[in-house]
Design a protein around this motif. Sequence first.
Motif, PDB file in Angstrom:
ATOM      1  N   TYR A  52      42.492 -72.322 -28.043  1.00  0.00           N
ATOM      2  CA  TYR A  52      42.326 -71.150 -28.905  1.00  0.00           C
ATOM      3  C   TYR A  52      40.845 -70.852 -29.122  1.00  0.00           C
ATOM      4  N   PRO A  71      35.350 -62.362 -27.568  1.00  0.00           N
ATOM      5  CA  PRO A  71      36.417 -61.345 -27.511  1.00  0.00           C
ATOM      6  C   PRO A  71      36.263 -60.371 -26.349  1.00  0.00           C
ATOM      7  N   GLN A 106      39.041 -67.263 -28.231  1.00  0.00           N
ATOM      8  CA  GLN A 106      38.457 -66.463 -29.304  1.00  0.00           C
ATOM      9  C   GLN A 106      36.925 -66.431 -29.294  1.00  0.00           C
TER      10      GLN A 106
END
Length: 514
Positions: free
Chosen positions: A457, A464, A461
Motif C-alpha cells: 500500500y 499518486p 500511495q
Amino acid sequence: MKNLLLSLCFGLSLVANAQQKKAEATPSVIATPKAEEKPQISNSRILNPDMSVVTNGEVTVKGQKVPYKTTAGTIPVWDEAGKIIASCFYTYYERSDVKDKATRPIIFSFNGGPGSASVWMHIAYTGPKVLNIDDEGYPVQPYGYKDNPYSILDVADIIFIDPVNTGFSRIINPETPKSTFFGVKADIKYLSEWLNTFVSRVNRWSSPKYLIGESYGTNRVSGMALELQSSHWMYLNGVVLVSPTDLGIKRDETMSDALRLPYFAAVAWYHKGLESSLQSKDLTAFLPEVEDFTVNQLIPALAKGGYLPENEKKALAAKMSKYSGLSEDVLMKNNLKISLNYFWKELLRDRGYTVGRLDSRYLGIDSKDGGEKPEFNAELSSWLHSFTPPINMYLREELKFKTDLKYNMFGPVNPWERDDVNLGENLRAAMAANPYLHVLTQSGYYDGACDYFNAKYNMWQMDPSGKTKERLSWKGYRSGHMMYLRREDLQQANEDLRDFIKLSTPAPGKAAKY
C-alpha cells in the motif's frame, strides 16, 4: 521493538602506546587526527569519540573468495559551533582487492526501533558474518557466528551505523538537549551530517551510494534520501526498505483495519488453520485472492460503518473467517475489525499458543488462555537469545574493539519526538529530483508489526501520479520482520539486493535526466 533498556553508560578511552602497536601487524588501532601514534583501546567506560580499529578478513561468497578490511570505530557528532556533542559507533567493511572506488557501490545500513542498534542486519543479513542459528532462524547453543556465504560484500562495501545511545554510540556533552537526537526530524538531520563526514573521510564521494533501513530505519532512510540531496547535495542510486513502517502515509481507522486481512490469511495458512481448499494452495497462489477481496469488497463495505446491511455483514464475516482462520462469531462481535493483539492471542487459542508479533511463525505460551493479547513477544525473546552473545563476542574478540561499555541492543532514546512527517512524500520528492534513484521494498509475509500488504500500500500511495512506479519494486519472503533469519530467505534476499544494485547502476555516461 519497544521495551528500551533504561541504562546509559559512559564509554571507552584510548591509552597511547605507540611502541607496542608498531610491533603488531593486525589489528591496527588508529586515533584521529594523529593516526601515526596508533594508541590502544583500554577497557574503560570513558568514550573516545573519534578513533578506529582496523582488522582484515576473508569470506567466500558464491564460491568466490572476497578479502576485506574492517574498520570499527567512532566519529563525532558536532554542534553548529564545532563542539563535539555525541559520537556514533560504526563498522565499515571494504573489499580490499578493489582499487577503483569510483565504481564500487557503498551501502549505509540502519536498523530501527527507534533505539535499536545496527546489530540485526549487521550479523544476520548483509555482512560477512551471520548468526549460528538453525535454518528457520531459531537459536541454538553454543551461541556464536560464522561466515556468511550470501553477503553482498562481493558487490558492495557496507557500513553499519549505530545512532546515538544505541550500540556503543553515546552522548558526549550531557548539557546537549536530547531533542537534538531523539525525534523524527532530529534523527534524520544529525545522521545525514554524520554520513557526510564519513563519506568525506573515506573518500567515497564518487561511489554509487545506497541507504538500507529496517523497520523504523525505513522512516530514517526515507527522510535521509531527501535531506542528503537538499542539504548535502549527495545523490543516491538506491534506497532499500526492509519491513517498512507506514512511512507517515495516512490511513484512517477503516483502512488500517481492512489492510490487515492478507497478513492474517498468510499466518493462518502457515499454521494450517484454513479449510483444505485453501490450505492445499501455495501461499503466493492463495494470497492474491485475499488481496483482491480486501481491496474490492472489504474496504468499500467497512466504509459503510454501522449502515452496512446485516446480511452483507454476515456474508463478509463468513468470507473473512474462511481467509483468516478466525470464527465468524468472533468477527461479528468485533464488527469485522480485529486488532493485531487480539489476532495474536486468538488464532491458536484453542491449541494453547499465541503467535509472535514481528514473526508470527513463532509460538508463545501464556499463563492463561483467556485474555485479549499475548503476555510477551515470542519472537523477540528468541532473537535476543541469538543476537546478544554473538555481537559482543564478534566486536570485542574478533574486531578487537576492547571496552567495558555495554553494547545497547536497545538504547534509551525517549522521549522521542514523533513529528508528523510524511516520509513517503520525502522519498517521492527525492526520486522526482533524482532520475537515478530507485527504491526496493522487502517484506516478510508473517510480519505482524510492519505487514507485507501495508508495504505494498505504501508503494501504491507514495506517488499518486504513477510517474516513478518503474523505479519502485517489492519482494516478499516466507518469514517475518527479519526475513533473513530463515536461511532460504537470507540467500534470496541478498540475491535480490545484488539484482537491485545492478538495476540501479546506470551505464557509463548515461545522464540523469528525464
